[in-house]
Design a protein around this motif. Structure first.
Motif, PDB file in Angstrom:
ATOM      1  N   ARG A  68      -4.937  -2.528   5.642  1.00  0.00           N
ATOM      2  CA  ARG A  68      -4.087  -1.558   6.324  1.00  0.00           C
ATOM      3  C   ARG A  68      -3.593  -2.133   7.651  1.00  0.00           C
ATOM      4  O   ARG A  68      -4.419  -2.558   8.462  1.00  0.00           O
ATOM      5  CB  ARG A  68      -4.855  -0.252   6.573  1.00  0.00           C
ATOM      6  CG  ARG A  68      -5.165   0.501   5.304  1.00  0.00           C
ATOM      7  CD  ARG A  68      -3.865   1.065   4.675  1.00  0.00           C
ATOM      8  NE  ARG A  68      -4.136   1.803   3.445  1.00  0.00           N
ATOM      9  CZ  ARG A  68      -4.144   1.253   2.234  1.00  0.00           C
ATOM     10  NH1 ARG A  68      -3.890  -0.031   2.099  1.00  0.00           N
ATOM     11  NH2 ARG A  68      -4.397   1.994   1.171  1.00  0.00           N
ATOM     12  N   PRO A  69      -2.273  -2.176   7.846  1.00  0.00           N
ATOM     13  CA  PRO A  69      -1.250  -1.839   6.852  1.00  0.00           C
ATOM     14  C   PRO A  69      -1.139  -2.932   5.800  1.00  0.00           C
ATOM     15  O   PRO A  69      -1.405  -4.099   6.068  1.00  0.00           O
ATOM     16  CB  PRO A  69       0.026  -1.747   7.688  1.00  0.00           C
ATOM     17  CG  PRO A  69      -0.198  -2.682   8.821  1.00  0.00           C
ATOM     18  CD  PRO A  69      -1.669  -2.589   9.140  1.00  0.00           C
ATOM     19  N   SER A  70      -0.727  -2.541   4.601  1.00  0.00           N
ATOM     20  CA  SER A  70      -0.527  -3.516   3.530  1.00  0.00           C
ATOM     21  C   SER A  70       0.912  -4.003   3.543  1.00  0.00           C
ATOM     22  O   SER A  70       1.780  -3.436   4.223  1.00  0.00           O
ATOM     23  CB  SER A  70      -0.842  -2.878   2.178  1.00  0.00           C
ATOM     24  OG  SER A  70       0.196  -1.996   1.791  1.00  0.00           O
ATOM     25  N   ALA A  71       1.175  -5.043   2.785  1.00  0.00           N
ATOM     26  CA  ALA A  71       2.536  -5.564   2.689  1.00  0.00           C
ATOM     27  C   ALA A  71       3.494  -4.478   2.214  1.00  0.00           C
ATOM     28  O   ALA A  71       4.657  -4.419   2.644  1.00  0.00           O
ATOM     29  CB  ALA A  71       2.569  -6.758   1.744  1.00  0.00           C
ATOM     30  N   ARG A  72       3.011  -3.605   1.356  1.00  0.00           N
ATOM     31  CA  ARG A  72       3.884  -2.584   0.773  1.00  0.00           C
ATOM     32  C   ARG A  72       4.164  -1.423   1.731  1.00  0.00           C
ATOM     33  O   ARG A  72       4.968  -0.553   1.417  1.00  0.00           O
ATOM     34  CB  ARG A  72       3.290  -2.074  -0.531  1.00  0.00           C
ATOM     35  CG  ARG A  72       3.086  -3.211  -1.527  1.00  0.00           C
ATOM     36  CD  ARG A  72       2.620  -2.733  -2.871  1.00  0.00           C
ATOM     37  NE  ARG A  72       2.074  -3.841  -3.652  1.00  0.00           N
ATOM     38  CZ  ARG A  72       2.233  -3.982  -4.958  1.00  0.00           C
ATOM     39  NH1 ARG A  72       2.925  -3.103  -5.649  1.00  0.00           N
ATOM     40  NH2 ARG A  72       1.697  -5.016  -5.595  1.00  0.00           N
ATOM     41  N   ASP A  73       3.496  -1.436   2.892  1.00  0.00           N
ATOM     42  CA  ASP A  73       3.797  -0.447   3.910  1.00  0.00           C
ATOM     43  C   ASP A  73       5.024  -0.837   4.729  1.00  0.00           C
ATOM     44  O   ASP A  73       5.521  -0.042   5.533  1.00  0.00           O
ATOM     45  CB  ASP A  73       2.608  -0.260   4.859  1.00  0.00           C
ATOM     46  CG  ASP A  73       1.418   0.392   4.169  1.00  0.00           C
ATOM     47  OD1 ASP A  73       1.650   1.232   3.275  1.00  0.00           O
ATOM     48  OD2 ASP A  73       0.268   0.049   4.500  1.00  0.00           O
ATOM     49  N   PHE A  74       5.504  -2.087   4.525  1.00  0.00           N
ATOM     50  CA  PHE A  74       6.689  -2.552   5.225  1.00  0.00           C
ATOM     51  C   PHE A  74       7.887  -2.497   4.282  1.00  0.00           C
ATOM     52  O   PHE A  74       7.753  -2.663   3.073  1.00  0.00           O
ATOM     53  CB  PHE A  74       6.500  -3.986   5.719  1.00  0.00           C
ATOM     54  CG  PHE A  74       5.454  -4.134   6.780  1.00  0.00           C
ATOM     55  CD1 PHE A  74       5.805  -4.116   8.126  1.00  0.00           C
ATOM     56  CD2 PHE A  74       4.118  -4.282   6.452  1.00  0.00           C
ATOM     57  CE1 PHE A  74       4.842  -4.253   9.112  1.00  0.00           C
ATOM     58  CE2 PHE A  74       3.139  -4.415   7.432  1.00  0.00           C
ATOM     59  CZ  PHE A  74       3.507  -4.398   8.767  1.00  0.00           C
ATOM     60  N   ARG A  75       9.041  -2.270   4.848  1.00  0.00           N
ATOM     61  CA  ARG A  75      10.273  -2.297   4.070  1.00  0.00           C
ATOM     62  C   ARG A  75      10.879  -3.695   4.195  1.00  0.00           C
ATOM     63  O   ARG A  75      11.342  -4.099   5.264  1.00  0.00           O
ATOM     64  CB  ARG A  75      11.248  -1.237   4.575  1.00  0.00           C
ATOM     65  CG  ARG A  75      10.713   0.185   4.442  1.00  0.00           C
ATOM     66  CD  ARG A  75      11.683   1.192   5.032  1.00  0.00           C
ATOM     67  NE  ARG A  75      12.968   1.153   4.299  1.00  0.00           N
ATOM     68  CZ  ARG A  75      14.164   1.169   4.884  1.00  0.00           C
ATOM     69  NH1 ARG A  75      14.256   1.182   6.210  1.00  0.00           N
ATOM     70  NH2 ARG A  75      15.260   1.152   4.158  1.00  0.00           N
ATOM     71  N   LEU A  76      10.822  -4.452   3.100  1.00  0.00           N
ATOM     72  CA  LEU A  76      11.293  -5.838   3.088  1.00  0.00           C
ATOM     73  C   LEU A  76      12.329  -6.017   1.993  1.00  0.00           C
ATOM     74  O   LEU A  76      12.119  -5.598   0.851  1.00  0.00           O
ATOM     75  CB  LEU A  76      10.125  -6.798   2.824  1.00  0.00           C
ATOM     76  CG  LEU A  76       8.928  -6.762   3.775  1.00  0.00           C
ATOM     77  CD1 LEU A  76       7.811  -7.644   3.230  1.00  0.00           C
ATOM     78  CD2 LEU A  76       9.331  -7.234   5.162  1.00  0.00           C
TER      79      LEU A  76
END
Length: 537
Positions: A325-333
């Motif tokens: 936390r945060p994970s990669a999927r918590d970011f908008r890429l």
């Protein structure tokens, strides 16, 4: 991919080598170069045991000048390249095209053959070949057609695909395609990238039934490597914990591989394994077809391997890695930013997987302190690591190599005030890297690298190997050109003058293969320019 096994000894020797050549069409901006996929049916020996039918074929990508002769024997020169660890023929696409095009501008028509190893026969490209990354994910993870990534007990024949078989395969390709040895001696230049330089060194000194390897070549080229018989120049390319304990002795290692007690492929629980190598192709496909969409990460399945790999590559610090936390999927890429995060030298920690493809854009960036910056025997890169800083925030995009330093560049800086990136440190076009990862019939990566190849090289003084190394004069029998990445594995090494070294400033280990034809300086790409000049000499 159906594994149709061939019983040992079931395939008779053919009087002539069956051959196919298929034109490859693609979207490369480098014009005037023809690419084709060549396959030769040259079966493994019966002693290799059961194997997939596809593994009795050898493959390479052939690049030639569109204005030149159609027959290889009529080309001015032919560069034959061995791939490095975990690499396939597709990794050479940019340097091959750039070199052929550079030679053509000088009035020389050369060819570049990018070899594939036997182990690449085990890969299933069906999902990637759909041309749609969503369809690829469905194929590999949500359908029933994919048989799964192969386990150790399914690749028993790789225990027999070591150094002897690898150099024999190159010899057989050259002999089949260019039967006149005098012509090979005149026109063929042998070389490779990374481990490919060491394999070329062994090819040079190997005895093929009284025919020395060095007599098949008129010169050698080394791409961020050297032409030698040792792994000493490539420290860090294969972390020690990925290899068997060599204290057992050659016979014990060989027996362990053949019995399956030792792993037959170079693999780790995360980051380096068949699944993650395939994910690079999926990421390349997404970045090639939908670079500005933020759709790849949410579409990926969740499993232990993928989750751990995401944590390793996209964790700001150790607590983030541990907690997720945060994970990669918590970011908008965007899809382009995902691929950049996987391979760029400001994000990818492993030096031998790094390229210089630009930098994050679209939001705040901070220092990435995990897994650290210490150069552990060359395993980890030395560039400052960076990571997006706003989960559930802005859409992070990717600023390509040629837009670093542009007027609209925010110039992200480390906590010490130093720019993470400068124009002179960025050399590879992300779009072309994405194309190389996903557009070829032969993969950029190698999913099942045979452990036997590395252990044979490490234990080459054993009688079973040394008995074929009969021509030590072969290492220096031909002219050499050595093209090094300025920030690569051999950075700062003092090499002998006979290596004829050219250094590409700002390049990382993969950049010698992937660098764009035109650099930020406005000058032509240095590695391919030097290779074309060597071929013209």
């Amino acid at each position: 991919m159906a594994l149709l096994l061939i019983p040992a000894g079931a395939v008779p020797a053919a009087a002539a080598v069956p051959r196919t050549e298929t034109l490859v069409t693609g979207s490369s901006p480098v014009t005037g170069v023809v690419e084709s996929h060549v396959a030769l049916r040259i079966p493994l020996p019966a002693t290799a045991g059961p194997r997939p039918a596809a593994c009795d074929w050898l493959h390479y990508l052939r690049y030639r000048s569109a204005a030149g002769p159609a027959r290889s024997a009529q080309a001015d020169r032919i560069l034959v390249a061995q791939p490095g660890v975990l690499e396939g023929a597709g990794a050479f696409d940019s340097v091959a095209r750039n070199t052929v095009a550079a030679a053509a501008r000088q009035g020389r028509h050369i060819e570049f053959w990018a070899l594939d190893r036997r182990s690449n026969c085990l890969e299933d490209h069906t999902g990637i070949d759909t041309g749609n990354f969503r369809s690829a994910i469905d194929y590999y993870y949500r359908g029933r057609q994919f048989a799964g990534f192969l386990r150790n007990e399914q690749v028993g024949f790789l225990a027999h695909v070591g150094l002897a078989q690898t150099v024999r395969d190159q010899y057989d390709i050259l002999s089949a395609e260019l039967p006149d040895r005098a012509l090979r001696r005149q026109k063929v230049l042998c070389g490779g990238h990374s481990l490919g330089g060491v394999i070329t060194g062994f090819f040079a000194v190997w005895d093929f039934g009284g025919d020395p390897g060095y007599r098949q070549c008129g010169g050698y080229f080394a791409l961020d490597t050297t032409i030698n018989n040792s792994l000493s120049d490539l420290s860090g390319t294969t972390p020690d914990d990925m290899l068997p304990d060599l204290g057992l002795g050659y016979a014990a290692i060989k027996a362990g591989l053949e019995s399956g007690l030792l792993t037959r492929t170079l693999s780790a629980p995360v980051l380096i394994n068949a699944e993650t190598m395939n994910l690079l192709a999926i990421a390349g496909l997404a970045a090639r077809t939908e670079p500005d969409a933020g759709t790849l990460l949410p579409a990926l399945p969740v499993n232990d391997n993928i989750t751990a790999t995401e944590r390793l590559l996209f964790s700001k610090d150790f607590p983030t890695f541990v907690t997720g936390r945060p994970s990669a999927r918590d970011f908008r890429l965007t899809n382009a930013a995902v691929l950049g995060g996987l391979l760029d030298d400001n994000s990818q920690p492993l030096a031998f997987l790094e390229a210089s493809v630009g930098f994050y854009d679209g939001g705040p960036i901070v220092d990435k302190d995990f897994p650290g910056l210490a150069d552990l025997d060359g395993v980890l890169g030395t560039r400052p690591m960076a990571i997006p800083d706003r989960p559930d925030g802005p859409l992070y995009t990717w600023r390509n190599y040629d837009r670093i330093g542009a007027p609209d560049d925010p110039v992200h800086r480390t906590r010490d005030g130093v720019p993470f990136s400068t124009p002179g440190q960025e050399v590879t076009d992300l779009a072309q890297l994405a194309r190389s990862l996903s557009e070829h019939p032969l993969d950029f990566t190698e999913h099942y690298f045979p452990t036997r190849l590395v252990t044979d090289i490490q234990m080459s003084t054993a009688p079973e190997i040394a008995g074929s190394v009969r021509h030590p004069e072969g290492l220096r029998a031909n002219p050499i050109v050595t093209l090094l990445a300025g920030d690569g594995l051999l950075a700062g090494r003092d090499l002998p003058p006979e290596y004829h070294v050219t250094v590409a400033p700002g390049y990382q280990h993969l950049d010698v293969l992937t660098a764009a034809a035109t650099q930020n300086s406005g000058r032509p790409e240095i590695v391919s320019t030097a290779l074309a000049a060597f071929a013209a000499g």
